[in-house]
Motif scaffolding. Structure first.
Motif: not given
Length: 210
Positions: A87, A133, A136
């Motif tokens: 991420d 990404a 999160r």
């Protein structure tokens, strides 16, 4: 004819990419290399239109090379090709101005399609990679505004669009062509995961209120 540089530290993958892309008569592969430093040297020698970089390479990784391209303002459009990407790397890559992200597990056609988009000045940033990404990272740390992924120019365009200006009006305000505004707008859509200017305006307004 578009000039292209390929960089991957796995010789078999590098050869396969070269063979695949060589079938496109509109792309001229001017250099292939296997490390980040070789990529920098090849860029300085050939200054290709597009550079395809693996993230994980010896000496200097693909993100480091991408940041160097941005720092030196070289006219090279970078596509990141990788087997896996975290991420944090997704956010770094987009923030540094990458034109494309392609996973090695994708089909060969995906890379070709990506290159065609990039050659036309469009970005290839799959929402299936970018949006999770951001989500999160936002949940794990502070709230990350998707507008942080925009370049300075893209933020200016987004602000004017949110103010209700047309592409023509925004172009006049920013002293650029209407076509350039459209390219920026397409990139904004891709990064924000939307497909129209109304959604951009709503997200921009919401972002300013938070």
């Amino acid at each position: 004819m578009t000039s292209l540089m390929l960089c991957d530290d796995h010789p078999l993958i590098l050869r396969g990419l070269a063979d695949l892309i060589a079938t496109d008569t509109d792309i001229d592969i001017v250099a292939t290399c296997g490390s980040g430093q070789q990529a920098i040297d090849a860029i300085l020698e050939h200054m290709p239109d597009v550079a395809v970089l693996d993230i994980s390479m010896p000496e200097r990784d693909g993100i480091d090379v991408l940041k160097e391209v941005a720092r030196k303002q070289w006219p090279v459009r970078v596509v990141i090709l990788t087997g896996c990407i975290t991420d944090e790397q997704v956010i770094q890559v987009i923030a540094a101005g990458a034109y494309g992200i392609v996973l090695k597990e994708s089909s060969a056609a995906s890379l070709v399609d990506c290159l065609r988009h990039v050659v036309e000045g469009r970005r290839w940033l799959p929402s299936s990679i970018v949006q999770p990404a951001i989500s999160r990272a936002s949940a794990a740390a502070r709230r990350i505004s998707p507008f942080e992924l925009l370049t300075r120019r893209e933020k200016e365009v987004a602000r004017l669009i949110a103010d209700g200006l047309s592409n023509k009006e925004a172009a006049a305000r920013l002293a650029m062509s209407e076509g350039t505004v459209k390219i920026h707008l397409h990139s904004i859509y891709s990064k924000l995961g939307v497909d129209n200017r109304t959604a951009v305006a709503i997200l921009f307004t919401r972002d300013q209120l938070q």
